[in-house]
Design an enzyme around this catalytic site. Sequence first.
Site, PDB file in Angstrom:
ATOM      1  N   ARG A 230       1.789  84.409 -44.547  1.00  0.00           N
ATOM      2  CA  ARG A 230       1.651  85.077 -45.846  1.00  0.00           C
ATOM      3  C   ARG A 230       0.503  86.081 -45.742  1.00  0.00           C
ATOM      4  NH1 ARG A 230       6.028  83.726 -46.712  1.00  0.00           N
ATOM      5  NH2 ARG A 230       6.874  82.469 -48.405  1.00  0.00           N
ATOM      6  N   ASP A 254       3.786  90.609 -40.087  1.00  0.00           N
ATOM      7  CA  ASP A 254       5.094  90.652 -40.769  1.00  0.00           C
ATOM      8  C   ASP A 254       4.886  90.569 -42.274  1.00  0.00           C
ATOM      9  OD1 ASP A 254       8.006  90.604 -40.770  1.00  0.00           O
ATOM     10  OD2 ASP A 254       7.808  88.536 -41.468  1.00  0.00           O
ATOM     11  N   GLU A 259       2.061  93.259 -50.447  1.00  0.00           N
ATOM     12  CA  GLU A 259       3.415  93.689 -50.066  1.00  0.00           C
ATOM     13  C   GLU A 259       4.409  93.714 -51.223  1.00  0.00           C
ATOM     14  OE1 GLU A 259       4.267  90.405 -47.255  1.00  0.00           O
ATOM     15  OE2 GLU A 259       5.902  89.807 -48.580  1.00  0.00           O
ATOM     16  N   HIS A 291       8.208  91.769 -43.699  1.00  0.00           N
ATOM     17  CA  HIS A 291       8.629  90.405 -44.033  1.00  0.00           C
ATOM     18  C   HIS A 291      10.066  90.147 -43.582  1.00  0.00           C
ATOM     19  CE1 HIS A 291       7.149  87.003 -46.791  1.00  0.00           C
ATOM     20  NE2 HIS A 291       8.070  86.524 -45.984  1.00  0.00           N
TER      21      HIS A 291
HETATM   22  P1  NAI Z   1       5.302  73.642 -42.675  1.00  0.00           P
HETATM   23  O1  NAI Z   1       5.017  73.072 -44.013  1.00  0.00           O
HETATM   24  O2  NAI Z   1       6.316  72.974 -41.796  1.00  0.00           O
HETATM   25  O3  NAI Z   1       3.944  73.768 -41.821  1.00  0.00           O
HETATM   26  C1  NAI Z   1       2.736  74.228 -42.371  1.00  0.00           C
HETATM   27  C2  NAI Z   1       1.612  73.548 -41.627  1.00  0.00           C
HETATM   28  O4  NAI Z   1       0.377  74.078 -42.109  1.00  0.00           O
HETATM   29  C3  NAI Z   1       1.563  72.028 -41.865  1.00  0.00           C
HETATM   30  O5  NAI Z   1       1.465  71.347 -40.638  1.00  0.00           O
HETATM   31  C4  NAI Z   1       0.318  71.842 -42.731  1.00  0.00           C
HETATM   32  O6  NAI Z   1      -0.340  70.600 -42.479  1.00  0.00           O
HETATM   33  C5  NAI Z   1      -0.517  73.008 -42.261  1.00  0.00           C
HETATM   34  N1  NAI Z   1      -1.585  73.345 -43.208  1.00  0.00           N
HETATM   35  C6  NAI Z   1      -1.614  73.204 -44.542  1.00  0.00           C
HETATM   36  N2  NAI Z   1      -2.798  73.624 -45.037  1.00  0.00           N
HETATM   37  C7  NAI Z   1      -3.531  74.013 -43.977  1.00  0.00           C
HETATM   38  C8  NAI Z   1      -4.835  74.520 -43.819  1.00  0.00           C
HETATM   39  N3  NAI Z   1      -5.654  74.677 -44.880  1.00  0.00           N
HETATM   40  N4  NAI Z   1      -5.267  74.813 -42.577  1.00  0.00           N
HETATM   41  C9  NAI Z   1      -4.470  74.631 -41.505  1.00  0.00           C
HETATM   42  N5  NAI Z   1      -3.213  74.144 -41.575  1.00  0.00           N
HETATM   43  C10 NAI Z   1      -2.759  73.838 -42.799  1.00  0.00           C
HETATM   44  O7  NAI Z   1       5.702  75.157 -42.939  1.00  0.00           O
HETATM   45  P2  NAI Z   1       6.539  76.118 -41.980  1.00  0.00           P
HETATM   46  O8  NAI Z   1       7.989  75.972 -42.276  1.00  0.00           O
HETATM   47  O9  NAI Z   1       6.069  75.947 -40.595  1.00  0.00           O
HETATM   48  O10 NAI Z   1       6.101  77.546 -42.545  1.00  0.00           O
HETATM   49  C11 NAI Z   1       4.770  78.027 -42.388  1.00  0.00           C
HETATM   50  C12 NAI Z   1       4.589  79.244 -43.248  1.00  0.00           C
HETATM   51  O11 NAI Z   1       5.420  80.308 -42.749  1.00  0.00           O
HETATM   52  C13 NAI Z   1       5.058  79.077 -44.707  1.00  0.00           C
HETATM   53  O12 NAI Z   1       4.024  78.565 -45.510  1.00  0.00           O
HETATM   54  C14 NAI Z   1       5.423  80.469 -45.113  1.00  0.00           C
HETATM   55  O13 NAI Z   1       4.306  81.028 -45.773  1.00  0.00           O
HETATM   56  C15 NAI Z   1       5.670  81.205 -43.806  1.00  0.00           C
HETATM   57  N6  NAI Z   1       7.043  81.707 -43.657  1.00  0.00           N
HETATM   58  C16 NAI Z   1       7.208  83.052 -43.411  1.00  0.00           C
HETATM   59  C17 NAI Z   1       8.476  83.575 -43.258  1.00  0.00           C
HETATM   60  C18 NAI Z   1       8.694  85.020 -42.931  1.00  0.00           C
HETATM   61  O14 NAI Z   1       9.842  85.520 -43.012  1.00  0.00           O
HETATM   62  N7  NAI Z   1       7.682  85.766 -42.542  1.00  0.00           N
HETATM   63  C19 NAI Z   1       9.663  82.710 -43.394  1.00  0.00           C
HETATM   64  C20 NAI Z   1       9.366  81.315 -43.604  1.00  0.00           C
HETATM   65  C21 NAI Z   1       8.096  80.847 -43.756  1.00  0.00           C
END
Ligand code: NAI
Length: 343
Positions: A230, A254, A259, A291
Site C-alpha cells: 500500500r 506498484d 494514488e 496498482h
Molecule cells: P497477509 O495478511 O497474508 O500477510 C500480511 C502479513 O503482514 C502478516 O503476516 C501480518 O502478521 C504482517 N503484519 C501485520 N502488521 C505488521 C506490522 N506492523 N509489521 C510487520 N508485519 C506486519 O496479507 P497478504 O495477502 O500477504 O497481502 C499483503 C498486502 O499486500 C495487503 O495488505 C495488501 O495491502 C497488499 N496487496 C497488494 C496488491 C496489489 O495489487 N498491489 C494485491 C493484494 C494485496
Amino acid sequence: MNLALFDAKPYDLPAFKEQAAKSGIEIKFYETKLTVDTAELAKGADAVCVFVNDTVNKEVIDKLYEYGVKLIALRCAGYNNVDVKSAYKKIHVVRVPAYSPYAVAEHAMALLLTSIRRIHKAYNRTREFNFSLSGLTGFDLHGKTVGVIGTGRIGSIFIDICKGFGMNVLAFDQYPKADLGVKYVDLPELFEKSDVISLHCPLTSETTHLINDDNIAKMKKGVIIVNTSRGALIDADALLRGIKDRKIGGACLDVYEEESNIFFKDFSGHIVNDDTLARLISMPNVILTSHQAFLTEEALKNIAETTVKNIVDFFKEGRCDNELCYHCGNLENCMKVRKEKCF
Ligand code: NAI
C-alpha cells in the site's frame, strides 16, 4: 439480490458477469468510484462491491445504511479504505483475503529485476535502434540480502522466489512463522543489512510511513525499495529525498500514497498536479506501475468467484467466512467459530 459494483473496469466485467449468471445476482456496474457523492447510486442495492481506491468512510457508510445496503463486499484483500469500526452494527463487511498471492509476489520480483538490470531503459533504447550498453550496468541478486517486511501469503511466496535466486533473506513480521525457514530480525537490523527491502505488510496505523527519513537513514547506500503493498507505507517525500541524496539506489513501486485520484485512469493528455509523483516518475531509478500487481487472469477469476460466493454465503447461508469482524477484535481471524453473522 442486487449488487452495485463501483470502480468497474473492462477487465472486471467478464468474470463478474459469468459469476452473476451462475448465482442469480443482478449486478449494476458503475465506472465511478464510491464516494460520498456517488453513494446514491447504491439506492435499491442489497450490497455494494468496492475496490482499493473507493472511499468507504463513516459518511459513506451512514449513507449506504440509510439506503438499506446490508453488505460491503471488498473485491480485494486490503481493507484500509473501509472504516470497519463505523460499519459495525450497521453494515457487514466481507473481503477476498487471497486471490493470487503469486500474482503480487511475481510482480514484485518483475519490478525488482527490471530496475536492477535496467530493462526499462534497454527496452526504450533498442526500439530506437540504440544498442549502446552505457549506463545499463546492473548487479547480481545472487548472494545479496533481501529484507522482507510482512511474511504472510504474499511475503512468504516472495521469500521463496528470492531464495530461488540465491538471496539471503531477513524478515520482519509482528507474528513470525516458525516454519518459513528465514531469519527474523528486528526492523533496525533489517534496514541496516538489506540490499533490497520489499514491503508485504498491511497498511495500519503502525505501518503508515514505515519508510520515512529516520528509517531511510538506517539503510545501506544503494538500497532498492520495493512496494507492492500500500502506498502510504512509504512517505513519498522522504523517498524522494533519499533518492536525491543518492542513498536509495532504486524504487520499485506498484502503489502510491496519493494514488486514489490518479491510478486506473489515462492522464496522458493532462497535466498531473502531483509534484511528488511527477518528480518520482522523472527519476531514472524509479519504476512505477499503477496498482497492477494483482492483475492476472487467475486473480481476476478468483476475485469474482470469491466475491460472489461471499455475497451468496452472506445472504443465503447467513454467514461468511471472510467477514471482517470489528467486534471480535481480530479483524481477519474471528476468535469465535463463525456459525453466523457477527451482529
Ligand atoms: P497477509 O495478511 O497474508 O500477510 C500480511 C502479513 O503482514 C502478516 O503476516 C501480518 O502478521 C504482517 N503484519 C501485520 N502488521 C505488521 C506490522 N506492523 N509489521 C510487520 N508485519 C506486519 O496479507 P497478504 O495477502 O500477504 O497481502 C499483503 C498486502 O499486500 C495487503 O495488505 C495488501 O495491502 C497488499 N496487496 C497488494 C496488491 C496489489 O495489487 N498491489 C494485491 C493484494 C494485496
